[in-house]
Design an enzyme around this catalytic site. Structure first.
Site: not given
Ligand code: IMP
Ligand code: MG
Length: 182
Positions: A53, A107, A110, A138, A159, A166, A172
């Site tokens: 990402g 990237d 979340d 987010k 999203f 992606d 990407r």
């Molecule tokens: P987390 O572990 O929930 O913080 O998510 C982190 C990973 O999920 C990021 O590094 C992204 O690769 C993927 N991700 C989170 N949100 C999105 C989105 O809105 N679009 C695409 N990939 C996302």
């Molecule tokens: Mg990621």
């Protein structure tokens, strides 16, 4: 270059959210902040990019830095489709980070699960410091306690794809950020 405002990836439609120019100017600011913070460090920091990402962000960010850095990548996966799943580590770091200053570059943060996992995982190898950098956060989804030291955009719980992010591995390579049309 022609600006495309709507795109389709597989079964989903997306519309433009953040332009290439906006991304570029935010990354210039981030690079300035990071360069300033590490300019007096005795050792160059090690930038660890979270693949896949962060690939585009990482490559633009490091070219704007005015300090020396070392570069490494780690590959993890946490998403299947548009739903968060279990984190899997798919590659080894391959370098010794003991006693070094680390900047983890992803990237997007979340829920924060991925970054939290990486902070714990890398802490066990005794680095001198760990800072975190994510192009997007987010805030409404964030459930963890760590600080995001460097970030550019706070976005709603939507999203997004493009600029490294992606949808089922597609999107990407888009140079701008698009959001899902529900
Ligand atoms: P987390 O572990 O929930 O913080 O998510 C982190 C990973 O999920 C990021 O590094 C992204 O690769 C993927 N991700 C989170 N949100 C999105 C989105 O809105 N679009 C695409 N990939 C996302
Ligand atoms: Mg990621």
């Amino acid at each position: 270059m022609e600006k495309i405002n709507n795109i389709t990836l597989l079964d989903k439609n997306f519309e433009l959210l953040i332009s290439e120019e906006e991304i570029n100017s935010k990354i210039t600011e981030l690079a300035r902040d990071i360069s300033k913070d590490y300019t007096n460090s005795s050792n160059p920091p090690i930038i660890i990019g979270v693949m896949n990402g962060s690939l585009l962000f990482l490559s633009d960010l490091i070219r704007k830095l005015t300090i020396n850095v070392e570069l490494a990548t780690i590959r993890i996966s946490s998403y299947v489709g548009t739903t968060a799943g279990v984190i899997r580590e798919l590659s080894d770091l391959g370098i010794n980070i003991s006693g070094r200053d680390i900047i983890i570059v992803d990237d997007i943060v979340d829920t924060g699960n991925s970054m939290d996992y990486l902070i714990n995982r890398l802490s066990s190898e005794s680095p001198a410091s760990i800072r975190t950098c994510a192009l997007f956060i987010k805030p409404s989804k964030f459930t963890k306690k760590f600080t995001i030291d460097y970030t550019a955009f706070q976005i709603d719980d939507k999203f997004i794809v493009g600029y490294g992010l992606d949808y089922n591995q597609l999107g990407r390579n888009l140079s701008q950020i698009y959001t899902l049309i529900e």
